[in-house]
Scaffold this active site. Sequence first.
Site, PDB file in Angstrom:
ATOM      1  N   SER A 599      -1.830  40.776  14.747  1.00 12.34           N
ATOM      2  CA  SER A 599      -1.338  42.144  14.688  1.00 12.34           C
ATOM      3  C   SER A 599      -2.378  43.066  15.345  1.00 12.34           C
ATOM      4  O   SER A 599      -2.641  42.920  16.532  1.00 12.34           O
ATOM      5  CB  SER A 599      -1.022  42.537  13.250  1.00 12.34           C
ATOM      6  OG  SER A 599      -0.245  43.721  13.200  1.00 12.34           O
ATOM      7  N   ASP A 674      10.469  39.446  15.839  1.00 12.93           N
ATOM      8  CA  ASP A 674       9.589  40.460  15.234  1.00 12.93           C
ATOM      9  C   ASP A 674      10.236  41.842  15.335  1.00 12.93           C
ATOM     10  O   ASP A 674      10.508  42.332  16.426  1.00 12.93           O
ATOM     11  CB  ASP A 674       8.236  40.449  15.959  1.00 12.93           C
ATOM     12  CG  ASP A 674       7.135  41.144  15.174  1.00 12.93           C
ATOM     13  OD1 ASP A 674       7.441  42.102  14.437  1.00 12.93           O
ATOM     14  OD2 ASP A 674       5.962  40.743  15.310  1.00 12.93           O
ATOM     15  N   HIS A 706       7.247  39.222  12.196  1.00 14.31           N
ATOM     16  CA  HIS A 706       5.816  39.504  12.320  1.00 14.31           C
ATOM     17  C   HIS A 706       4.999  38.517  11.492  1.00 14.31           C
ATOM     18  O   HIS A 706       3.797  38.365  11.721  1.00 14.31           O
ATOM     19  CB  HIS A 706       5.544  40.939  11.871  1.00 14.31           C
ATOM     20  CG  HIS A 706       4.245  41.491  12.359  1.00 14.31           C
ATOM     21  ND1 HIS A 706       3.871  41.474  13.686  1.00 14.31           N
ATOM     22  CD2 HIS A 706       3.209  42.069  11.699  1.00 14.31           C
ATOM     23  CE1 HIS A 706       2.687  42.026  13.824  1.00 14.31           C
ATOM     24  NE2 HIS A 706       2.249  42.388  12.634  1.00 14.31           N
TER      25      HIS A 706
END
Length: 735
Positions: A599, A674, A706
């Site tokens: 991330s 995602d 994600h």
Amino acid sequence: MAMSVEAGAQGVVAAKAGDLTLARVFGSPDLSGSQPRGLRLSPDGSLLTFLRPRADEKERTDLWARDTRTGAERMLVDSKKVGSGAELTEAEKMQRERARIGGAKGIVAYDFAPDGRSILVPLDGDLYLATLDGRVRRLTQTPGGELNPVVSPKGGYVSFVRDQNLFAQPLTGGDARAVTQGGGGTIHFGEAEFVAQEEMDRRTGYWWSPDERYIAVEKFDEAPVHVFTRASIGAAGTKTYEQRYPAAGTPNVLVELYVMRPDGSGQVKVDLGTNPDIYLARVDWTPDGKTLLVQRQSRDQKTLDMLRVDPETGKASVLFTEKAGAKSWLNLSDDYKPMKDGSLIWRSERDGYGHLYRWTPGGKWTQLTKGPWVVTGLVGVDESKGRLYLTGLKDDVLEQHLYSVDIARPNVLTRLTELGWTNGATMDKSASRFIVSRSNPTQPTQVYMADSAGKRIAWINENAIVAGHPYQPFLASHQPTEFGTIKAADGTTLYWEMITPPLVAGKKYPVFFEHYGGPGTGQQVTRGWQGALPQFLVDQGWIYFKIDNRGSYNRGKAFEDQIYHAMGTVEVEDQLAGARYLQSLPFVDGGKIATYGWSYGGYMSLKMLEKTPGVYAAAVSGAPVTDWQLYDTHYTERYLGDPAKDPKSYATSAAIEDADKIRDPLLLIHGMADDNVFLDNSTKVAARMQATATPFEMMFYPGYTHRVAGPVVSQHLWGTILEFLDRAVKNKPAK
């Protein structure tokens, strides 16, 4: 004890009997011990309820209860026997993604009725009412599913959102009735909008008054929000979603707030001001139910107004305002408490650190905690004694402890937990007992009940690593975690942690350098349990290392504010300082430092290779944001501002244009469904590198969001990462 990788994509490396494999690291039962979740004391204190993972399926939890007098435990609701197995609606799936429980199965939440005799249990898209004798009654059976279900404060109703309207159903029986009308299309009642869930830590869009006379209900219209066509690429095909996503610099939803009675009558609109482009940050009722408190945050997140609202008329007045510095922003917080005497306990960073204050009618402020450390949470308030309970980093920045302070004696704190542990705590409403969770680098999380003085009453989960504990067979190879500090370029102290294999004189070791680096997220370096994965990496011959850079949380605003309009700068510098420190150590192979992040950490991996070529032998970039104009308003604009007003900050922070400068081996990873950091972020970088003949490797996961994790796929993910790093770094011949 040697551990060997049971790699996914590249086959299996043979493991000797008794060795730990990746399959075991991510298998069931959890190596850190089975941890109860959602711990809660019943209203009368006779029961401790919790969600317990199943031994054979650690992602699935059932509802259990323990008698606090006898210690006897029993399962209240078996998620496999009671649940229908129905697939969740897309709306509930997205809510779970926002809450970071996308992979959870079974019972993930529950709510006590105020009398403690029954418990509301959402399961498989419907609602059930469980009584303490083990009986379960199904309350709803609809295809649409129910969101945000709660029992009202006096136990009169079960309320929930269905088909974008708020419903209330008498708890004693009867049909659910719509409280709001007109939800549908782009109009939502009773829900939290995307950025409220994802970035503001607000999960609901309606709030009962304590006396059940009123409900405050958010209405949002997402018509102004730009539509992105998001592809959810799965193994068996591709679904496309027309997702309204508020990317930086684009319109947010239009938010309104109404107050109404439980039957929907008497609606009044709350006056939120003349500027519609604001955030509805928090909504609460005063204890007497006569006043609604609304926190209104400006779009640039530099101003926060606390509004006092009359629920009969909707008229609002400003109680007080928080303002950020010129190159700063305001962090939202749940650490506040309206008091019965009309005062308010409030966490503020106005002196540079997060501390507790008391506001009294008339506008007087009293600072209750002070110093170069942060209060991390307001755990409980005993109004009869005038005592607050809080968590903070007063004694050690790497150890979170529980403290008490009396309102009448500001800044005189009593620590209620033992040094040598990092702690978390919750408290019952009467502020008589704590549920404390603690861990340290040699002990996975333990949970106990304590009295208001911090004295342990009983273990809830001692979780000692003894015979029978899942981690006990591997304890002999467990290596200690070391902590230390270095200085950033400006002299700021940075904290690091390191785990090494048993060092052999003259031997140099490769480094697995993990990082996150982003603002708004808790510390990475703490004296807490790290789990089995770092130890697995160490047993594979890696040194495990990480460092908290400037821009991250829990070190005060001056530390955090250095990232203001400057993403991809000080974080990269401080990670480089960590790498240079590693290269100075005699047992580190300075040419074999591999870096990994997910991330924001994935974004950092790219920036670190782009800005400091040749330092890292290879990098793994998981689900990276590569163009901040693709990410959402509330997070991105907090740190980078409006892209129309400061395009330079967005240009310099992006990781796409300079991707052709990457000269070190890179593995790019992303979930192909995602809905938070869109796959476009990775495909843009991939296209740029391909267009410039810049080599890299890539692994995309069909159907995953994600969070690329869960049974088997975690094994594949980490098998892929380690096969890449073994080949590109660890086993690569020295030059």
